[in-house]
Every structure is written in C-alpha cells, then in structure tokens.
Design a protein around this motif. Sequence first.
Motif, short mmCIF file in Angstrom:
data_model
loop_
_atom_site.label_atom_id
_atom_site.label_comp_id
_atom_site.label_asym_id
_atom_site.label_seq_id
_atom_site.Cartn_x
_atom_site.Cartn_y
_atom_site.Cartn_z
N VAL A 57 0.84 -1.20 0.00
CA VAL A 57 0.00 0.00 0.00
C VAL A 57 0.87 1.25 0.00
O VAL A 57 1.80 1.37 0.79
N ASP A 58 0.53 2.19 -0.89
CA ASP A 58 1.20 3.49 -0.95
C ASP A 58 0.37 4.46 -0.11
O ASP A 58 -0.47 5.21 -0.64
N VAL A 59 0.59 4.43 1.20
CA VAL A 59 -0.18 5.24 2.13
C VAL A 59 -0.05 6.72 1.81
O VAL A 59 -1.03 7.47 1.83
N SER A 60 1.14 7.16 1.50
CA SER A 60 1.38 8.58 1.20
C SER A 60 0.54 9.04 0.01
O SER A 60 -0.09 10.10 0.06
N SER A 61 0.53 8.28 -1.05
CA SER A 61 -0.27 8.63 -2.22
C SER A 61 -1.76 8.71 -1.87
O SER A 61 -2.45 9.65 -2.25
N PHE A 62 -2.24 7.72 -1.14
CA PHE A 62 -3.65 7.71 -0.75
C PHE A 62 -3.99 8.93 0.10
O PHE A 62 -5.04 9.56 -0.07
N GLU A 63 -3.08 9.30 1.01
CA GLU A 63 -3.33 10.44 1.88
C GLU A 63 -3.24 11.78 1.14
O GLU A 63 -3.82 12.77 1.57
N GLN A 64 -2.54 11.80 0.03
CA GLN A 64 -2.44 13.03 -0.77
C GLN A 64 -3.59 13.17 -1.75
O GLN A 64 -3.87 14.27 -2.23
N ILE A 65 -4.26 12.07 -2.08
CA ILE A 65 -5.30 12.10 -3.11
C ILE A 65 -6.68 11.78 -2.54
O ILE A 65 -7.61 12.58 -2.64
N VAL A 67 -7.85 11.08 0.72
CA VAL A 67 -8.29 11.70 1.97
C VAL A 67 -8.73 13.15 1.76
O VAL A 67 -9.82 13.53 2.20
N PRO A 68 -7.95 13.98 1.06
CA PRO A 68 -8.40 15.37 0.85
C PRO A 68 -9.71 15.48 0.07
O PRO A 68 -10.49 16.40 0.28
#
Length: 154
Positions: A57-65, A67-68
């Motif tokens: 899982v690319d948590v950083s990518s998910f949180e940048q796309i 979640v916002p």
Amino acid sequence: MIRRTVALLTCPAVGFYTEEVRRGSGRVGFDVVTLDGVRGPLARVGGLGPRVGRYVVDVSSFEQIGVPALEAGLEDPHTVLVVDELGKMEFHSRRFAALLPMVFAGENPVLGTILSRPHPIADGIRQLAGVEFVGVTAGNRDILPRGLAARFTA
C-alpha cells in the motif's frame, strides 16, 4: 457500480473510488481516483511498506489524493461523500481512519463500499446508527445504480 451510481446523481458528490491496474492479463495493483479525475497509486505488487496480500500500500499517495477529496466534502452537508472503498488497503492510513468518525457523524450522505470480512474499523462502521447496507449481486448490480442515485437525490 459506484461510478455508475455517481454518474446518475443530480446533487454534488466528492470522494474517491479504487480501480484495478492491469499489465497484460494480470492485475498489478490499484489506483485511487477522485471523482474529479485525480489519480495515483494505492497499491502495487512488490516493494516495501504495509502489505495486503501480495500488494504494498502506498499510504502517502492515498493520503495526498483520497483523503483530501473526502475532507473537502465535509464543508457542505448537501454533498454526497463517496468512499470506494472502506477496506484493508485504505485502513492502513491513520489519517483516513481518523477522518471516518467525522464522515459518519456528519450531515453528509455517504455512498460507499465496505470490506465484507471482519476488521476492527469496518466492524465499527457497520455498527453505526444510520448505516444501511445493500448487498451487490450479479442479479442486482445492473439495477442498483438507478435506485441508489434516486435515494441520494430525493
């Protein structure tokens, strides 16, 4: 089914859906895609990081796309929040998990898909007052989008 339902909505909607990434005949991962078309990796085969099966899982990518996209919708209670999905990959994000109580306690209607197997976060969401589940089957998946969209725009 989520994308077809969203296409039929006559009210504003924000959020994200997940989409398979294929190379040749094989699945190599998943992307997170916002309703306004921003796309990034959610998970891929191989690499380092939190794992769900063979995917990292690319948590950083998910949180940048992803979640916002949900956070923005909380500002207008008439906006449908679309979450596809509430699953193991997404639950690796602490930021997403922390946002979920606001998503489900707020005034916004929520359209989403959820992990069917036991998981502490999913189990908690399933027990919330006002959460309704509609099972998707081969027999109803073609007629569900129209009925669901009507419920959100009534």
